[in-house]
Structures are given as C-alpha cells and as structure tokens.
Design a protein around this motif. Structure first.
Motif, PDB file in Angstrom:
ATOM      1  N   GLY A 218       3.636 -10.213 -15.464  1.00  0.00           N
ATOM      2  CA  GLY A 218       3.908  -9.043 -14.627  1.00  0.00           C
ATOM      3  C   GLY A 218       3.271  -9.184 -13.255  1.00  0.00           C
ATOM      4  N   ALA A 219       2.011  -9.623 -13.225  1.00  0.00           N
ATOM      5  CA  ALA A 219       1.305  -9.778 -11.944  1.00  0.00           C
ATOM      6  C   ALA A 219       2.001 -10.835 -11.082  1.00  0.00           C
ATOM      7  CB  ALA A 219      -0.150 -10.172 -12.199  1.00  0.00           C
ATOM      8  N   PHE A 220       2.418 -11.930 -11.737  1.00  0.00           N
ATOM      9  CA  PHE A 220       3.115 -13.003 -11.005  1.00  0.00           C
ATOM     10  C   PHE A 220       4.417 -12.471 -10.411  1.00  0.00           C
ATOM     11  CE2 PHE A 220       6.350 -16.383 -11.128  1.00  0.00           C
ATOM     12  CZ  PHE A 220       5.789 -17.291 -10.238  1.00  0.00           C
ATOM     13  N   ALA A 221       5.175 -11.728 -11.226  1.00  0.00           N
ATOM     14  CA  ALA A 221       6.454 -11.178 -10.755  1.00  0.00           C
ATOM     15  C   ALA A 221       6.237 -10.266  -9.546  1.00  0.00           C
ATOM     16  CB  ALA A 221       7.144 -10.411 -11.881  1.00  0.00           C
ATOM     17  N   ALA A 222       5.168  -9.438  -9.609  1.00  0.00           N
ATOM     18  CA  ALA A 222       4.898  -8.525  -8.484  1.00  0.00           C
ATOM     19  C   ALA A 222       4.484  -9.305  -7.242  1.00  0.00           C
ATOM     20  CB  ALA A 222       3.808  -7.529  -8.875  1.00  0.00           C
ATOM     21  N   LEU A 223       3.655 -10.327  -7.439  1.00  0.00           N
ATOM     22  CA  LEU A 223       3.207 -11.116  -6.285  1.00  0.00           C
ATOM     23  C   LEU A 223       4.371 -11.868  -5.643  1.00  0.00           C
ATOM     24  CD1 LEU A 223      -0.191 -12.440  -7.704  1.00  0.00           C
ATOM     25  CD2 LEU A 223       0.104 -10.826  -5.825  1.00  0.00           C
ATOM     26  N   MET A 224       5.347 -12.254  -6.474  1.00  0.00           N
ATOM     27  CA  MET A 224       6.535 -12.965  -5.968  1.00  0.00           C
ATOM     28  C   MET A 224       7.610 -11.985  -5.476  1.00  0.00           C
ATOM     29  SD  MET A 224       6.074 -16.198  -6.114  1.00  0.00           S
ATOM     30  CE  MET A 224       4.358 -15.934  -5.710  1.00  0.00           C
ATOM     31  N   ARG A 225       7.285 -10.698  -5.501  1.00  0.00           N
ATOM     32  CA  ARG A 225       8.211  -9.640  -5.096  1.00  0.00           C
ATOM     33  C   ARG A 225       9.501  -9.675  -5.896  1.00  0.00           C
ATOM     34  NH1 ARG A 225       6.312  -7.432  -0.160  1.00  0.00           N
ATOM     35  NH2 ARG A 225       4.652  -8.699   0.707  1.00  0.00           N
ATOM     36  N   SER A 226       9.398 -10.001  -7.189  1.00  0.00           N
ATOM     37  CA  SER A 226      10.563  -9.959  -8.084  1.00  0.00           C
ATOM     38  C   SER A 226      11.015  -8.505  -8.256  1.00  0.00           C
ATOM     39  CB  SER A 226      10.166 -10.542  -9.448  1.00  0.00           C
ATOM     40  OG  SER A 226      11.068 -10.137 -10.441  1.00  0.00           O
ATOM     41  N   ASP A 227      12.281  -8.306  -8.626  1.00  0.00           N
ATOM     42  CA  ASP A 227      12.749  -6.932  -8.855  1.00  0.00           C
ATOM     43  C   ASP A 227      12.517  -6.492 -10.305  1.00  0.00           C
ATOM     44  OD1 ASP A 227      14.590  -8.462 -10.111  1.00  0.00           O
ATOM     45  OD2 ASP A 227      16.366  -7.537  -9.188  1.00  0.00           O
ATOM     46  N   LEU A 228      11.720  -7.251 -11.057  1.00  0.00           N
ATOM     47  CA  LEU A 228      11.396  -6.871 -12.437  1.00  0.00           C
ATOM     48  C   LEU A 228      10.630  -5.541 -12.442  1.00  0.00           C
ATOM     49  CD1 LEU A 228      11.107  -7.566 -15.490  1.00  0.00           C
ATOM     50  CD2 LEU A 228       9.024  -8.811 -14.904  1.00  0.00           C
ATOM     51  N   THR A 229      11.159  -4.566 -13.160  1.00  0.00           N
ATOM     52  CA  THR A 229      10.451  -3.277 -13.275  1.00  0.00           C
ATOM     53  C   THR A 229      10.624  -2.722 -14.688  1.00  0.00           C
ATOM     54  OG1 THR A 229      12.400  -2.088 -12.513  1.00  0.00           O
ATOM     55  CG2 THR A 229      10.675  -2.464 -10.874  1.00  0.00           C
ATOM     56  N   ILE A 230       9.665  -1.915 -15.102  1.00  0.00           N
ATOM     57  CA  ILE A 230       9.804  -1.141 -16.340  1.00  0.00           C
ATOM     58  C   ILE A 230      10.042   0.293 -15.876  1.00  0.00           C
ATOM     59  CG2 ILE A 230       8.651  -0.365 -18.456  1.00  0.00           C
ATOM     60  CD1 ILE A 230       8.670  -3.294 -18.634  1.00  0.00           C
ATOM     61  N   PRO A 231      11.122   0.943 -16.298  1.00  0.00           N
ATOM     62  CA  PRO A 231      11.358   2.319 -15.842  1.00  0.00           C
ATOM     63  C   PRO A 231      10.164   3.226 -16.144  1.00  0.00           C
ATOM     64  CG  PRO A 231      13.264   1.476 -17.019  1.00  0.00           C
ATOM     65  CD  PRO A 231      12.169   0.464 -17.197  1.00  0.00           C
ATOM     66  N   GLU A 232       9.908   4.149 -15.226  1.00  0.00           N
ATOM     67  CA  GLU A 232       8.731   5.014 -15.318  1.00  0.00           C
ATOM     68  C   GLU A 232       8.658   5.748 -16.665  1.00  0.00           C
ATOM     69  OE1 GLU A 232       8.343   7.459 -11.788  1.00  0.00           O
ATOM     70  OE2 GLU A 232       7.186   8.909 -12.935  1.00  0.00           O
ATOM     71  N   ALA A 233       9.816   6.266 -17.104  1.00  0.00           N
ATOM     72  CA  ALA A 233       9.819   7.032 -18.358  1.00  0.00           C
ATOM     73  C   ALA A 233       9.483   6.127 -19.547  1.00  0.00           C
ATOM     74  CB  ALA A 233      11.174   7.692 -18.564  1.00  0.00           C
ATOM     75  N   VAL A 234       9.952   4.867 -19.491  1.00  0.00           N
ATOM     76  CA  VAL A 234       9.657   3.926 -20.585  1.00  0.00           C
ATOM     77  C   VAL A 234       8.157   3.615 -20.598  1.00  0.00           C
ATOM     78  CG1 VAL A 234      10.082   1.593 -21.452  1.00  0.00           C
ATOM     79  CG2 VAL A 234      11.977   2.948 -20.534  1.00  0.00           C
TER      80      VAL A 234
ATOM     81  N   VAL B 123       2.031  -3.470 -11.912  1.00  0.00           N
ATOM     82  CA  VAL B 123       1.286  -2.494 -11.107  1.00  0.00           C
ATOM     83  C   VAL B 123       0.066  -3.172 -10.461  1.00  0.00           C
ATOM     84  CG1 VAL B 123      -0.041  -0.346 -11.201  1.00  0.00           C
ATOM     85  CG2 VAL B 123       2.034  -0.571 -12.563  1.00  0.00           C
ATOM     86  N   ALA B 124      -0.659  -3.945 -11.263  1.00  0.00           N
ATOM     87  CA  ALA B 124      -1.863  -4.613 -10.738  1.00  0.00           C
ATOM     88  C   ALA B 124      -1.487  -5.642  -9.677  1.00  0.00           C
ATOM     89  CB  ALA B 124      -2.628  -5.274 -11.876  1.00  0.00           C
ATOM     90  N   GLY B 125      -0.372  -6.344  -9.883  1.00  0.00           N
ATOM     91  CA  GLY B 125       0.082  -7.333  -8.905  1.00  0.00           C
ATOM     92  C   GLY B 125       0.369  -6.687  -7.560  1.00  0.00           C
ATOM     93  N   ARG B 126       0.998  -5.514  -7.603  1.00  0.00           N
ATOM     94  CA  ARG B 126       1.255  -4.796  -6.344  1.00  0.00           C
ATOM     95  C   ARG B 126      -0.075  -4.385  -5.710  1.00  0.00           C
ATOM     96  NH1 ARG B 126       5.056  -1.855  -9.741  1.00  0.00           N
ATOM     97  NH2 ARG B 126       7.004  -3.005  -9.708  1.00  0.00           N
ATOM     98  N   GLY B 127      -1.025  -3.982  -6.562  1.00  0.00           N
ATOM     99  CA  GLY B 127      -2.353  -3.615  -6.056  1.00  0.00           C
ATOM    100  C   GLY B 127      -3.039  -4.817  -5.419  1.00  0.00           C
ATOM    101  N   LEU B 128      -2.903  -5.977  -6.064  1.00  0.00           N
ATOM    102  CA  LEU B 128      -3.525  -7.194  -5.523  1.00  0.00           C
ATOM    103  C   LEU B 128      -2.942  -7.546  -4.156  1.00  0.00           C
ATOM    104  CD1 LEU B 128      -3.818  -9.627  -8.569  1.00  0.00           C
ATOM    105  CD2 LEU B 128      -5.668  -8.856  -7.085  1.00  0.00           C
TER     106      LEU B 128
END
Lengths: 103, 330
Positions: free
Chosen positions: B22-38, B225-230
């Motif tokens: 997840g952190a790698f995906a966020a750092l690479m600006r991937s569009d991988l997301t888990i919907p908020e409700a999920v 979430v943490a990747g975006r924070g990083l």
C-alpha cells in the motif's frame, strides 16, 4: 415566475466541528440547512483531498443555509464565533428562491 | 528468538508486506484505493473481533489484582508520556507550545491498529496475553488529551500567546471516550466477556478465521494512507520533528517496560502494553485536537503519527517491543 431575494450562507469547515455547527444552527432557529461532503481543494496550506484519510480531522464539509436578510446577522455572528479559529471559509451571497415561506 | 530473527519474521509476514504494498502504491501515485466505506467496515470488523476475543479471555481467566494495577499503570503512562514528549519537542524543535502539545497528545494516546497488528505478532509467536489489555487500550485513549491541554495552556502563557480551548473539557473527553472505534472495541469486549466460550463457539468462524486476511486488506489501506503521509513528510516536518517520530516511541516503550518490571504480566501482555505506550493515535486524538487546539497544525501531527511512527512501529517497533517484553516480563 415570482422569485424572492434571500441570503445564502455557505460555511466550509472541518468535519469534527460539524455537529457543533448544526447544533448551533438548530438553536438559532435557522429554518433549514444542507450538509455537503467536500472532496478536496486548495487553500493557503496547499492542496488536500478527502481520499484516503484515516480520520475526520483532515476532512471538510460544507453547510449551506438560506435565510432572510433580517435573520442574517443573528445567524452569522454566532456561527462566525464558532468557526473563526478553525480551517475553513464563510461566504454570504444573494440568491433568489421560489418559496419564500420556507426560509 | 533473537531481536533480529523477530524483526525478519515480522517484516516478511503478509500483514507487513501488504502494508508495504500500500505504501509503495501511494508513493508511486498509483490509483489503487480502498473505498472509504469498505475501510470503515474492515476497521469495525477488526474492533469487533479483537474486542470479543479479549472479552472471552477475561471470562476464562477472571479479574485479578494485576488487571487493576495494569489499568492504573496505563493511566499514569497516558498522562506522563505527553509531558515528556512536550518537553523534548520544545527542546529539540521550533514547534510552538500549541503544536508541541497537540503532537504530544497523539503519542500519549494509542493506535488501535498498531495494537491489533501487535496481537497478531504475539499470537504468531505462540504467546498468550491477558484479555483485559483490550480494555487498557480503551482506557489509554483519553488521559493524554487532558495532559496536552494543560501543557498547551501553560506553554502558551509562557510564550505570551492565547491558546484557550473553546471546548469544554468534559464534552471533549466524552466525545473521545465514545468515538466509534472505542464503543465497538469496548462493546465487543463486554459482549465477549458476558457470552464467554459459549459465545465464541457460536461466532468463531466469523471472528477468528477471516481475521488475518481482513487485517491484510486493512493494512493495505493503511499503507496507502501512510504512503500519502510519507509523501507529505518532507514538506511539513523538519529533521528534528521527523526524528521525534522515531525516537520518541522508543522512549515511551522504555517507560512502559519499567512499569512491566513491576507488573505481573505475561510476555505477550507486556509486549502489548509496551506497544500501546509506543503507539500514536491518528483517529480519535486528531479530531479532538481540531476542536480543542484548532491553532495547532493538523498536517504536522497527522504526518508524524501516521506517516512516520505508524510505519516504524509496524515494521521494526513491534518486534523490538516483543523482544523487550521477553527481557522484562514472564
């Protein structure tokens, strides 16, 4: 069609404050309000997005109140006191409504 | 098992690897997301499962003096940690009194997800822990906020700045004490306690079997979430503040380890208490700080607790705390 002039108060504020704000609007006898989630934006602190936040602390919401001009100050002053220290925007604009008796 | 072996075992567990993905995906600006409700549903499931299992454990073991002493120790820890954190932040960074107090409140409170991840590490090592540590997690949520508000008031007065909270303290504490995750955790704990092993036999396929898989999915989201924070950390954190996010959990852990020397906890229980002390809140306290100390910079404390301390604890901190627990308890 006859339209009636009213004031639209738009409050964009941090989500943790929302309940306090709507409670205040209830106490002030605002005839109604609408709460809208905000997806993201850009301000003095840079850009932000609702996506992927783990907490309400980073989220923003928009509360829209439509009211008569004679009630504007009575609503705006306490609202401003509540949100003045928070991140957000308060704007007032002129709008026209179809059913004056609703506001 | 040595500290290095523990760390390696933790780093190669699916939970941590999904977090890293997840952190790698966020750092690479991937569009991988888990919907908020999920993501919210996954969090609720984890609270339900861990709370229920803890309650069943207490139903089996009963209440003893160690439990009451551990609760007292956890309250002292939650009050004391922000005081130390605040002093260090003021001495080593240029943060204002309000910012330092807000950050220190996060470190005195706890991260339930870090705790959940630690329970899996402890279980994976074949260790058991006292079920009432679930209740300890809930107890440690709020005292830090009181400490932080007092520190902010005192520090701001010294700085000649006004930092009066516009919030009534009881209302704020009630809000934190009854935030959704605490209600779910404590409620499930009580239900587990009341229904005991009979209740567990009824819902074990739901609360036990899918737990690890769901934790993987949840940690994937936390990685995002943490990747975006990083990604933000370089923009909002100075090197001394960034360093605080790493070294301060170790100080909190050491303090908790001292308490463990005096308490009669199992190794697993001590590891969890140390983890709780070393973790930083990123759900309940940030929202409380927006109400109580709105002048504090939210980017600062969210980035520190979520983008720095949470990944550190999940990858290296937890195995270290288990190792420390082995030295001080059991």
């Amino acid at each position: 069609m006859q339209m009636h002039p009213k004031k639209r108060i738009e409050i964009i504020v941090e989500a943790p404050v929302l309940h306090r704000l709507t409670d205040l609007l209830d106490r002030l006898d605002a005839t109604g309000y609408t709460v809208v989630p905000v997806l993201g934006g850009r301000g003095r602190g840079g850009s932000w997005t609702r996506e992927g936040l783990a907490t309400d602390a980073g989220r923003m919401v928009m509360v829209v109140v439509v009211t008569g001009e004679e009630r504007l100050d009575a609503i705006l002053q306490p609202v401003f006191s509540l949100v003045t220290r928070q991140i957000g925007i308060v704007t007032v604009s002129d709008v026209m409504v179809m059913r004056a008796e609703h506001f | 098992m040595s500290g290095a072996e523990l760390a390696l075992q933790n780093l190669t567990s699916p939970m941590v690897l999904f977090f890293a993905l997840g952190a790698f995906a966020a750092l690479m600006r991937s569009d991988l997301t888990i919907p908020e409700a999920v993501a919210k549903t996954l969090a609720l499931y984890l609270m339900l499962s861990i709370g229920f299992k803890g309650g069943v454990e207490v139903a089996k073991s009963g209440i003893d003096a160690t439990m009451l002493l551990t609760i007292a120790a956890s309250i002292v820890l939650s009050f004391a940690i922000p005081v130390i954190g605040y002093a260090l932040l003021r001495a080593t960074t240029r943060l204002s009194a309000v910012d330092a107090a807000a950050v220190s409140a996060h470190y005195g409170s706890i991260s339930i997800v870090t705790f959940v991840a630690a329970t899996e590490v402890v279980r994976g090592l074949g260790l058991t822990f006292e079920g009432y540590l679930i209740a300890i997690a809930a107890v440690m949520e709020t005292p830090a906020i009181v400490s932080a508000l007092l520190l902010a008031r005192r520090g701001s007065k010294a700085d000649g700045v006004k930092a009066e909270s516009g919030e009534s303290l009881p209302a704020l504490l009630r809000e934190v004490a009854f935030n959704g995750s605490v209600v779910m955790l404590v409620g499930s704990f009580l239900i587990g306690w009341i229904s005991g092993e009979r209740g567990m036999a009824m819902i074990a396929p739901f609360v036990i079997d899918p737990f690890r898989g769901i934790l993987c999915l949840f940690l994937l989201d936390m990685g995002l979430v943490a990747g975006r924070g990083l990604r933000q950390s370089g923009k909002v954190l100075t090197p001394p503040a960034l360093a605080f996010g790493i070294y301060f959990p170790l100080i909190s852990a050491s303090l908790a380890a001292l308490f463990c020397l005096m308490l009669d906890l199992s190794v697993g229980g001590a590891a969890l208490l140390i983890t709780l002390a070393a973790s930083a809140s990123y759900i309940a306290v940030p929202a409380a700080m927006r109400l109580a100390l709105p002048e504090a910079n939210p980017a600062l404390y969210l980035t520190l607790s979520l983008g720095v301390t949470f990944p550190f604890n999940l990858t290296l901190g937890i195995p270290l705390y288990v190792w420390i627990a082995g030295a001080v308890a059991g």
